[in-house]
Design a protein around this motif. Sequence first.
Motif, PDB file in Angstrom:
ATOM      1  N   SER A  43      76.541 132.403  96.680  1.00  0.00           N
ATOM      2  CA  SER A  43      77.011 132.039  95.348  1.00  0.00           C
ATOM      3  C   SER A  43      76.298 130.798  94.834  1.00  0.00           C
ATOM      4  CB  SER A  43      78.527 131.804  95.369  1.00  0.00           C
ATOM      5  OG  SER A  43      79.190 132.995  95.739  1.00  0.00           O
ATOM      6  N   PHE A  44      76.523 130.467  93.575  1.00  0.00           N
ATOM      7  CA  PHE A  44      75.947 129.258  93.003  1.00  0.00           C
ATOM      8  C   PHE A  44      76.494 128.036  93.743  1.00  0.00           C
ATOM      9  CE2 PHE A  44      75.974 125.791  89.846  1.00  0.00           C
ATOM     10  CZ  PHE A  44      74.599 125.669  89.671  1.00  0.00           C
ATOM     11  N   ILE A  45      77.816 127.967  93.867  1.00  0.00           N
ATOM     12  CA  ILE A  45      78.498 126.936  94.664  1.00  0.00           C
ATOM     13  C   ILE A  45      79.491 127.651  95.561  1.00  0.00           C
ATOM     14  CG2 ILE A  45      80.104 124.976  94.609  1.00  0.00           C
ATOM     15  CD1 ILE A  45      78.885 124.207  91.906  1.00  0.00           C
ATOM     16  N   GLY A  46      79.577 127.227  96.814  1.00  0.00           N
ATOM     17  CA  GLY A  46      80.563 127.820  97.714  1.00  0.00           C
ATOM     18  C   GLY A  46      81.970 127.415  97.329  1.00  0.00           C
ATOM     19  N   VAL A  47      82.293 126.116  97.439  1.00  0.00           N
ATOM     20  CA  VAL A  47      83.614 125.581  97.102  1.00  0.00           C
ATOM     21  C   VAL A  47      83.429 124.364  96.208  1.00  0.00           C
ATOM     22  CG1 VAL A  47      85.722 124.519  98.010  1.00  0.00           C
ATOM     23  CG2 VAL A  47      84.675 126.430  99.236  1.00  0.00           C
ATOM     24  N   ARG A  48      84.133 124.340  95.077  1.00  0.00           N
ATOM     25  CA  ARG A  48      84.071 123.178  94.176  1.00  0.00           C
ATOM     26  C   ARG A  48      85.483 122.653  93.947  1.00  0.00           C
ATOM     27  NH1 ARG A  48      80.685 123.522  88.819  1.00  0.00           N
ATOM     28  NH2 ARG A  48      82.317 124.942  88.140  1.00  0.00           N
ATOM     29  N   LEU A  49      85.713 121.428  94.418  1.00  0.00           N
ATOM     30  CA  LEU A  49      86.945 120.697  94.131  1.00  0.00           C
ATOM     31  C   LEU A  49      86.624 119.873  92.902  1.00  0.00           C
ATOM     32  CD1 LEU A  49      87.862 119.608  97.775  1.00  0.00           C
ATOM     33  CD2 LEU A  49      88.512 121.686  96.550  1.00  0.00           C
ATOM     34  N   ASP A  50      86.960 120.414  91.758  1.00  0.00           N
ATOM     35  CA  ASP A  50      86.474 119.895  90.489  1.00  0.00           C
ATOM     36  C   ASP A  50      87.401 118.822  89.933  1.00  0.00           C
ATOM     37  OD1 ASP A  50      84.680 119.717  88.382  1.00  0.00           O
ATOM     38  OD2 ASP A  50      84.754 121.845  87.909  1.00  0.00           O
ATOM     39  N   VAL A  51      87.225 118.506  88.677  1.00  0.00           N
ATOM     40  CA  VAL A  51      87.945 117.419  88.015  1.00  0.00           C
ATOM     41  C   VAL A  51      89.453 117.559  88.235  1.00  0.00           C
ATOM     42  CG1 VAL A  51      88.420 116.356  85.779  1.00  0.00           C
ATOM     43  CG2 VAL A  51      86.133 117.183  86.305  1.00  0.00           C
ATOM     44  N   ARG A  52      90.040 116.493  88.757  1.00  0.00           N
ATOM     45  CA  ARG A  52      91.479 116.393  89.039  1.00  0.00           C
ATOM     46  C   ARG A  52      91.984 117.432  90.035  1.00  0.00           C
ATOM     47  NH1 ARG A  52      93.325 111.576  86.486  1.00  0.00           N
ATOM     48  NH2 ARG A  52      94.940 111.940  88.000  1.00  0.00           N
ATOM     49  N   ALA A  53      91.121 117.943  90.875  1.00  0.00           N
ATOM     50  CA  ALA A  53      91.566 118.773  92.001  1.00  0.00           C
ATOM     51  C   ALA A  53      91.869 117.808  93.139  1.00  0.00           C
ATOM     52  CB  ALA A  53      90.501 119.774  92.392  1.00  0.00           C
ATOM     53  N   GLU A  54      93.081 117.316  93.179  1.00  0.00           N
ATOM     54  CA  GLU A  54      93.419 116.218  94.069  1.00  0.00           C
ATOM     55  C   GLU A  54      94.485 116.597  95.098  1.00  0.00           C
ATOM     56  OE1 GLU A  54      93.869 112.457  92.129  1.00  0.00           O
ATOM     57  OE2 GLU A  54      92.766 113.166  90.394  1.00  0.00           O
ATOM     58  N   TYR A  55      94.586 115.776  96.126  1.00  0.00           N
ATOM     59  CA  TYR A  55      95.533 115.984  97.219  1.00  0.00           C
ATOM     60  C   TYR A  55      95.379 117.369  97.825  1.00  0.00           C
ATOM     61  CZ  TYR A  55      97.417 111.697  95.384  1.00  0.00           C
ATOM     62  OH  TYR A  55      97.545 110.416  94.947  1.00  0.00           O
ATOM     63  N   VAL A  56      94.123 117.763  98.018  1.00  0.00           N
ATOM     64  CA  VAL A  56      93.798 119.048  98.619  1.00  0.00           C
ATOM     65  C   VAL A  56      93.423 118.815 100.072  1.00  0.00           C
ATOM     66  CG1 VAL A  56      92.170 120.971  98.600  1.00  0.00           C
ATOM     67  CG2 VAL A  56      93.019 120.033  96.444  1.00  0.00           C
ATOM     68  N   ASN A  57      93.950 119.626 100.953  1.00  0.00           N
ATOM     69  CA  ASN A  57      93.550 119.652 102.354  1.00  0.00           C
ATOM     70  C   ASN A  57      92.718 120.906 102.556  1.00  0.00           C
ATOM     71  OD1 ASN A  57      95.130 117.373 103.305  1.00  0.00           O
ATOM     72  ND2 ASN A  57      96.894 118.662 102.886  1.00  0.00           N
ATOM     73  N   ALA A  58      91.477 120.743 102.996  1.00  0.00           N
ATOM     74  CA  ALA A  58      90.598 121.890 103.232  1.00  0.00           C
ATOM     75  C   ALA A  58      90.091 121.824 104.665  1.00  0.00           C
ATOM     76  CB  ALA A  58      89.431 121.869 102.250  1.00  0.00           C
ATOM     77  N   ALA A  59      90.304 122.875 105.422  1.00  0.00           N
ATOM     78  CA  ALA A  59      89.884 122.917 106.824  1.00  0.00           C
ATOM     79  C   ALA A  59      89.269 124.275 107.134  1.00  0.00           C
ATOM     80  CB  ALA A  59      91.071 122.664 107.749  1.00  0.00           C
ATOM     81  N   GLN A  60      88.336 124.272 108.058  1.00  0.00           N
ATOM     82  CA  GLN A  60      87.665 125.484 108.507  1.00  0.00           C
ATOM     83  C   GLN A  60      87.034 126.239 107.335  1.00  0.00           C
ATOM     84  OE1 GLN A  60      90.812 127.393 110.666  1.00  0.00           O
ATOM     85  NE2 GLN A  60      90.531 126.081 112.434  1.00  0.00           N
ATOM     86  N   ILE A  61      86.302 125.475 106.530  1.00  0.00           N
ATOM     87  CA  ILE A  61      85.553 126.044 105.416  1.00  0.00           C
ATOM     88  C   ILE A  61      84.136 126.312 105.907  1.00  0.00           C
ATOM     89  CG2 ILE A  61      84.750 125.640 103.050  1.00  0.00           C
ATOM     90  CD1 ILE A  61      87.858 125.654 103.410  1.00  0.00           C
ATOM     91  N   HIS A  62      83.593 127.466 105.596  1.00  0.00           N
ATOM     92  CA  HIS A  62      82.223 127.792 105.983  1.00  0.00           C
ATOM     93  C   HIS A  62      81.472 128.223 104.734  1.00  0.00           C
ATOM     94  CE1 HIS A  62      78.959 128.978 108.648  1.00  0.00           C
ATOM     95  NE2 HIS A  62      78.784 129.995 107.816  1.00  0.00           N
ATOM     96  N   CYS A  63      80.490 127.404 104.327  1.00  0.00           N
ATOM     97  CA  CYS A  63      79.671 127.712 103.155  1.00  0.00           C
ATOM     98  C   CYS A  63      78.231 127.882 103.600  1.00  0.00           C
ATOM     99  CB  CYS A  63      79.781 126.597 102.114  1.00  0.00           C
ATOM    100  SG  CYS A  63      81.431 126.429 101.412  1.00  0.00           S
ATOM    101  N   GLU A  64      77.684 129.063 103.357  1.00  0.00           N
ATOM    102  CA  GLU A  64      76.332 129.387 103.817  1.00  0.00           C
ATOM    103  C   GLU A  64      75.616 130.211 102.749  1.00  0.00           C
ATOM    104  OE1 GLU A  64      74.210 131.456 107.710  1.00  0.00           O
ATOM    105  OE2 GLU A  64      76.381 131.473 107.519  1.00  0.00           O
ATOM    106  N   ASN A  65      74.313 129.921 102.560  1.00  0.00           N
ATOM    107  CA  ASN A  65      73.483 130.649 101.607  1.00  0.00           C
ATOM    108  C   ASN A  65      74.026 130.584 100.182  1.00  0.00           C
ATOM    109  OD1 ASN A  65      71.846 131.335 103.751  1.00  0.00           O
ATOM    110  ND2 ASN A  65      72.653 133.390 103.954  1.00  0.00           N
ATOM    111  N   ASN A  66      74.385 129.371  99.759  1.00  0.00           N
ATOM    112  CA  ASN A  66      74.752 129.078  98.376  1.00  0.00           C
ATOM    113  C   ASN A  66      73.750 128.039  97.864  1.00  0.00           C
ATOM    114  OD1 ASN A  66      77.580 130.386  98.373  1.00  0.00           O
ATOM    115  ND2 ASN A  66      77.668 128.996 100.108  1.00  0.00           N
ATOM    116  N   LEU A  67      73.637 127.877  96.552  1.00  0.00           N
ATOM    117  CA  LEU A  67      72.793 126.779  96.096  1.00  0.00           C
ATOM    118  C   LEU A  67      73.388 125.465  96.551  1.00  0.00           C
ATOM    119  CD1 LEU A  67      71.137 127.471  92.674  1.00  0.00           C
ATOM    120  CD2 LEU A  67      70.499 128.171  94.940  1.00  0.00           C
TER     121      LEU A  67
END
Length: 174
Positions: A70-94
């Motif tokens: 994909s263009f971006i795998g994961v985007r925690l964008d404007v005001r995406a706050e208090y997020v817990n992200a674990a075991q994320i795998h991003c491969e072959n994205n820009l």
Amino acid sequence: TLDGEAQGPWQGRTDEGQSGIAIELCSHFLIENVSLRDFSGPALQLSHTGVEGMPITHGGNLTGITATGSFIGVRLDVRAEYVNAAQIHCENNLTGLVIHGGNCKVTNSNFVTNRDGIVLQDKDNGSHGVIAACLSNHNGRYALLATDVRNGMAIDGCCFFYGEILIRDCVGVQ
């Protein structure tokens, strides 16, 4: 698994706004064990999520997310706050992971074989929080790119290989 409509090699992806999962104005959510691939935009995007009329996330959790092609795998964008992200795998994205939101925690995750592994850049309320025990490897340009971060980002126990680390005009990125 969610399949997007992007065609051709992932290196040619552009941001056409197509997301696999887009979360806005939500709170207390859990997304787990989802694979997303081939989106012309962020495969997973969180933005302006909120609770009780406040434009911030409260209690958002991501775990076991795989984003590829994909263009971006994961985007925690404007005001995406208090997020817990674990075991994320991003491969072959820009770009594997983009953080524009504050008070987020990303742990035990891999950002490999993207053009850019992890990108931190302040937007509304900054890109502050914690990145811990992550691997950014075999990225074509940057393993870590941090620009204009004003509120700090603690980076602890991460491994950065095969990609430049550039921290420019930042305060408190360590």
